[in-house]
Design an enzyme around this catalytic site. Sequence first.
Site, PDB file in Angstrom:
ATOM      1  N   ASP A   6    -158.071   1.158 -74.197  1.00 39.95           N
ATOM      2  CA  ASP A   6    -156.891   1.784 -73.611  1.00 39.95           C
ATOM      3  C   ASP A   6    -157.066   1.803 -72.094  1.00 39.95           C
ATOM      4  O   ASP A   6    -157.895   2.546 -71.565  1.00 39.95           O
ATOM      5  CB  ASP A   6    -156.744   3.207 -74.166  1.00 39.95           C
ATOM      6  CG  ASP A   6    -155.631   4.000 -73.495  1.00 39.95           C
ATOM      7  OD1 ASP A   6    -154.755   3.383 -72.859  1.00 39.95           O
ATOM      8  OD2 ASP A   6    -155.642   5.250 -73.604  1.00 39.95           O
ATOM      9  N   LYS A  13    -160.579   3.486 -71.222  1.00 39.73           N
ATOM     10  CA  LYS A  13    -161.221   4.185 -72.336  1.00 39.73           C
ATOM     11  C   LYS A  13    -161.357   3.224 -73.503  1.00 39.73           C
ATOM     12  O   LYS A  13    -160.495   2.371 -73.717  1.00 39.73           O
ATOM     13  CB  LYS A  13    -160.362   5.388 -72.730  1.00 39.73           C
ATOM     14  CG  LYS A  13    -160.901   6.218 -73.880  1.00 39.73           C
ATOM     15  CD  LYS A  13    -159.991   7.408 -74.136  1.00 39.73           C
ATOM     16  CE  LYS A  13    -160.527   8.261 -75.262  1.00 39.73           C
ATOM     17  NZ  LYS A  13    -159.658   9.443 -75.517  1.00 39.73           N
ATOM     18  N   TYR A  94    -135.495   3.829 -76.769  1.00 43.85           N
ATOM     19  CA  TYR A  94    -135.167   3.255 -75.465  1.00 43.85           C
ATOM     20  C   TYR A  94    -134.129   2.137 -75.587  1.00 43.85           C
ATOM     21  O   TYR A  94    -134.185   1.321 -76.502  1.00 43.85           O
ATOM     22  CB  TYR A  94    -136.432   2.707 -74.807  1.00 43.85           C
ATOM     23  CG  TYR A  94    -137.058   3.655 -73.796  1.00 43.85           C
ATOM     24  CD1 TYR A  94    -137.060   5.037 -74.005  1.00 43.85           C
ATOM     25  CD2 TYR A  94    -137.652   3.170 -72.640  1.00 43.85           C
ATOM     26  CE1 TYR A  94    -137.636   5.896 -73.093  1.00 43.85           C
ATOM     27  CE2 TYR A  94    -138.235   4.021 -71.720  1.00 43.85           C
ATOM     28  CZ  TYR A  94    -138.218   5.384 -71.943  1.00 43.85           C
ATOM     29  OH  TYR A  94    -138.790   6.224 -71.022  1.00 43.85           O
ATOM     30  N   GLY A 101    -143.439   2.872 -72.145  1.00 40.31           N
ATOM     31  CA  GLY A 101    -144.860   2.643 -71.910  1.00 40.31           C
ATOM     32  C   GLY A 101    -145.608   2.432 -73.217  1.00 40.31           C
ATOM     33  O   GLY A 101    -145.423   3.185 -74.174  1.00 40.31           O
ATOM     34  N   ASP A 103    -148.565   3.008 -74.055  1.00 43.48           N
ATOM     35  CA  ASP A 103    -149.376   4.149 -74.466  1.00 43.48           C
ATOM     36  C   ASP A 103    -148.531   5.177 -75.206  1.00 43.48           C
ATOM     37  O   ASP A 103    -148.957   5.757 -76.218  1.00 43.48           O
ATOM     38  CB  ASP A 103    -150.071   4.786 -73.261  1.00 43.48           C
ATOM     39  CG  ASP A 103    -149.124   5.136 -72.124  1.00 43.48           C
ATOM     40  OD1 ASP A 103    -147.981   4.628 -72.087  1.00 43.48           O
ATOM     41  OD2 ASP A 103    -149.542   5.915 -71.237  1.00 43.48           O
TER      42      ASP A 103
END
Length: 243
Positions: A6, A13, A94, A101, A103
């Site tokens: 990530d 990470k 969206y 995003g 994430d």
Amino acid sequence: MNLLIDIGNTRLKWGMVKDHRIIAGRSLVHDQVTRHELVSLWEKIPPPQHIAIACVSAKHLLEQVLSVALELWPGVDIVPAKSQARAFGVRNAYENPEKLGVDRWLSLIAARHCYPGPACVIDCGTAITVDVLDANGKHQGGLISPGLMLMKKSLSLGTEQLQFSEAHHAFGLATNTAAAIYSGTLSAAVGLVEHAVARQPENMQVILTGGDADLIATQLVFRPIIDSDIVLRGLSIILKSNA
């Protein structure tokens, strides 16, 4: 074994998946990410069969990560995560699904699979993001606000007398400027979270993640779930579908 990576706005990470269980790895702030450092840390990892990567950061950082991964494990299967209109039981709200995003998208996927029912995922990182998912997996939309660090930095950049500080202080009405900024920015973050959650159904699970999740959670009027690995869980789910 699979490797999950990530690449966020502030930190890189990673973690491993073994027997359907996530084993926490390490994280590095962007300034610490060098080719040498990645090689020295990752060469100790058993060779993964697959690597799933989420990146919301600069392209050069992704390129460096990919280069090191292919140097250490030539031919490894790499799966880049991308936001979609509908997948893994989640429907993206969206208008342009790819603009959500990745994430946030992965966190919604993880919430759908790991926390059944309506859920509100709040990332308390560089930015504070709020995303709401109904019981059927339909994304209701979200909110974005500066995170605690960005709030503090904006004050120092926009005013002559207010200096940036990372120090922690007692929360409440303050008797010095640094403490007043600390409590003021934390109050703003807490207010955003509580206001967003107050407009949702009472049975909604609230999941906090990100570097400031624990700090913000201490001041909330309710007790949220803290899941620091929710993006990695999302990456693990998309890898399962590719297996």
